[in-house]
Design an enzyme around this catalytic site. Structure first.
Site, PDB file in Angstrom:
ATOM      1  N   SER A 184      -1.028  -1.359   4.359  1.00 54.49           N
ATOM      2  CA  SER A 184      -0.166  -0.223   4.668  1.00 54.49           C
ATOM      3  C   SER A 184      -0.229   0.231   6.116  1.00 54.49           C
ATOM      4  O   SER A 184       0.730   0.799   6.622  1.00 54.49           O
ATOM      5  CB  SER A 184      -0.507   0.942   3.748  1.00 54.49           C
ATOM      6  N   HIS A 212       3.613  -1.527  -0.948  1.00 55.00           N
ATOM      7  CA  HIS A 212       4.583  -1.606   0.154  1.00 55.00           C
ATOM      8  C   HIS A 212       5.481  -2.825   0.062  1.00 55.00           C
ATOM      9  O   HIS A 212       6.421  -2.961   0.841  1.00 55.00           O
ATOM     10  CB  HIS A 212       3.850  -1.602   1.498  1.00 55.00           C
ATOM     11  N   LYS A 243       7.747   4.322  -2.930  1.00 56.82           N
ATOM     12  CA  LYS A 243       7.997   3.820  -1.569  1.00 56.82           C
ATOM     13  C   LYS A 243       9.402   3.212  -1.517  1.00 56.82           C
ATOM     14  O   LYS A 243      10.368   3.962  -1.490  1.00 56.82           O
ATOM     15  CB  LYS A 243       6.861   2.916  -1.138  1.00 56.82           C
TER      16      LYS A 243
HETATM   17  C1  LIG Z   1       0.896   4.726  -1.056  1.00 55.21           C
HETATM   18  C2  LIG Z   1      -0.030   3.739  -1.626  1.00 55.21           C
HETATM   19  C3  LIG Z   1      -0.556   3.923  -2.897  1.00 55.21           C
HETATM   20  C4  LIG Z   1      -0.352   5.192  -3.673  1.00 55.21           C
HETATM   21  O1  LIG Z   1       0.923   5.291  -4.185  1.00 55.21           O
HETATM   22  P1  LIG Z   1       1.501   6.734  -4.567  1.00 55.21           P
HETATM   23  O2  LIG Z   1       2.567   6.441  -5.544  1.00 55.21           O
HETATM   24  O3  LIG Z   1       2.006   7.311  -3.286  1.00 55.21           O
HETATM   25  O4  LIG Z   1       0.386   7.516  -5.139  1.00 55.21           O
HETATM   26  C5  LIG Z   1      -1.340   2.918  -3.422  1.00 55.21           C
HETATM   27  N1  LIG Z   1      -1.597   1.805  -2.731  1.00 55.21           N
HETATM   28  C6  LIG Z   1      -1.118   1.594  -1.484  1.00 55.21           C
HETATM   29  C7  LIG Z   1      -1.428   0.330  -0.777  1.00 55.21           C
HETATM   30  C8  LIG Z   1      -0.323   2.572  -0.897  1.00 55.21           C
HETATM   31  O5  LIG Z   1       0.117   2.394   0.340  1.00 55.21           O
END
Ligand SMILES: *Cc1c(COP(=O)(O)O)cnc(C)c1O
Length: 416
Positions: A184, A212, A243
């Protein structure tokens, strides 16, 4: 002095200390719907800082699906899933996600964060060993720390080191490897084919977090595992609906018996209220768009390739491991894996600045020009690697990216 005052000064001192190091964080209010352009503090700004990669957070069909679902199902789910919160849309979405990921089953959780907690704690416990990449998401770190298993952290994408750990892990009941597929904060990929090889050789389980990559990579947008041709070798896939899919919620996909085990044992799934049914409807509308409009992810990745080329090759700037041409050693294989990921480039482009205060200054200057690219600082990233995390959205145009590049040229001396 009352005790109260002493206590509040302590907090103030700590906050000032953060300020001095350029590490203090502040909330920034957005006064518009999300998109390539947002209004912040009364100003229209081009947003290079969201995870709304496919522009679905405010897509008319997603919004309409929510409206219809609220009419039909109301707003709240009123209970946790195992009580009375499991409603039609939850079941429908789980079937959709399983079909999308090509797995027998899927389980929707309240967030991606909770999905990681559920997945890792479901797979691993006392007597097991969990191995995670140094740059794995904080939710994986929290999950691995809290699951009772022995935790080993290997350097970022150093699979030779991981193999040395695995070689000595034969006595553990289970060996579980957990990694982001697309990292990320660095925008680079795990070498999934290599990890599949290792998990087979050392009889381990492989759990990947496609937060992502879901919706963005692979011919059908199923993720990095699809792009690298290893979908059917992954034991458990975690993803988020928040996302590229533009909404809220997380999920775990895998074998039916593992999913059933999570339903029976995973606290982060059991002890929390079910998502509003309308959030499930939003995710299904978003999945429709992912499946029927591949042009969105193609445009996104073309823009990403252009931005990366301009920053790294034309200007010689440091964009971390996401400059595939400069990878060496253990990372070299990731290059092949990432090439399989459509043009070897992700929509997350870190511009490494180094010092946290300098990253904040650069971000502030860009903001003065109406460009929102936010500084990411320790502890989110290692000390000395503060950066602007530039993330693209398919609603950006090449002209938007050119504006950003021109501003970087003006304000980041190393750009010349
Ligand atoms: C954002 C993210 C999460 C968490 O997801 P949410 O739905 O925002 O709680 C988990 N793993 C990674 C790699 C992320 O970037």
């Amino acid at each position: 002095m009352t005790t109260d005052q002493t206590a509040s000064n302590e907090w103030l001192d700590q906050l000032e200390e953060l300020d001095a190091q350029g590490l203090r964080r502040r909330l920034r209010r957005v006064d518009s719907a999300q998109g390539a352009y947002v209004t912040v503090d009364g100003r229209r700004m081009c947003c290079f800082a969201s995870n709304n990669y496919l522009g679905l957070a405010n897509h008319p069909r997603v919004v309409a699906a929510v409206r219809d679902a609220v009419e039909r199902w109301g707003w709240g789910a009123a209970a946790s899933r195992l009580i009375t919160g499991h409603m039609g849309p939850h079941e429908q979405l789980e079937a959709r996600l399983a079909a999308f990921k090509g797995t027998p089953a899927a389980l929707v959780c309240a967030t991606g964060y909770q999905a990681n907690l559920a997945a890792v704690r479901g797979l691993a416990g006392v007597g097991d060993m969990v191995m995670i990449d140094k740059l794995d998401h904080a939710s994986i770190v929290d999950a691995a720390r809290g699951c009772g298993a022995v935790l080993r952290v290997f350097p970022h994408r150093d699979y030779a080191k991981l193999e040395r750990i695995l070689r000595r892990a034969g006595d553990f009941q289970r060996r579980i490897i957990v990694t982001d597929s697309l990292f990320s904060m660095d925008g680079d990929f795990a070498d999934l084919p290599r990890l599949v090889e290792l998990k087979r050789r050392y009889d381990a389980l492989l759990c990947i977090d496609e937060a992502h990559a879901t919706g963005v990579f692979g011919e059908h947008g199923r993720g990095a595992a699809e792009a690298m041709g290893v979908e059917h070798e992954i034991d458990l896939v975690v993803g988020t609906l928040s996302k590229a899919l533009g909404g809220i919620g997380g999920f775990v996909a895998g074998r039916a018996e593992i999913i059933d085990w999570l339903i029976n044992t995973a606290g982060p799934f059991i002890y929390t209220t079910a998502l509003p049914p309308a959030a499930c409807a939003a995710a299904m509308a978003a999945l429709d768009i992912v499946e029927h409009e591949p042009g969105r992810r193609q445009h996104l990745l073309e823009l990403a390739a252009y931005l990366r080329h301009e920053l790294a090759e034309v200007r010689g700037l440091d964009i971390a491991g996401s400059t595939l041409d400069t990878q060496r050693g253990p990372a070299a294989r990731s290059r092949e894996a990432a090439v399989a990921c459509q043009g070897s480039t992700s929509q997350i482009v870190p511009l490494i600045v180094g010092d946290a205060r300098e990253a904040v200054r650069l971000a502030d200057t860009l903001a003065d020009e109406g460009l929102l690219a936010l500084p990411i600082r320790p502890p989110t990233v290692p000390r000395g690697t503060a950066r602007l995390r530039i993330s693209l959205c398919c609603e950006h145009t090449k002209a938007d990216v050119d504006r950003l590049l021109a501003a970087v040229d003006r304000h980041w001396p190393r750009a010349q």
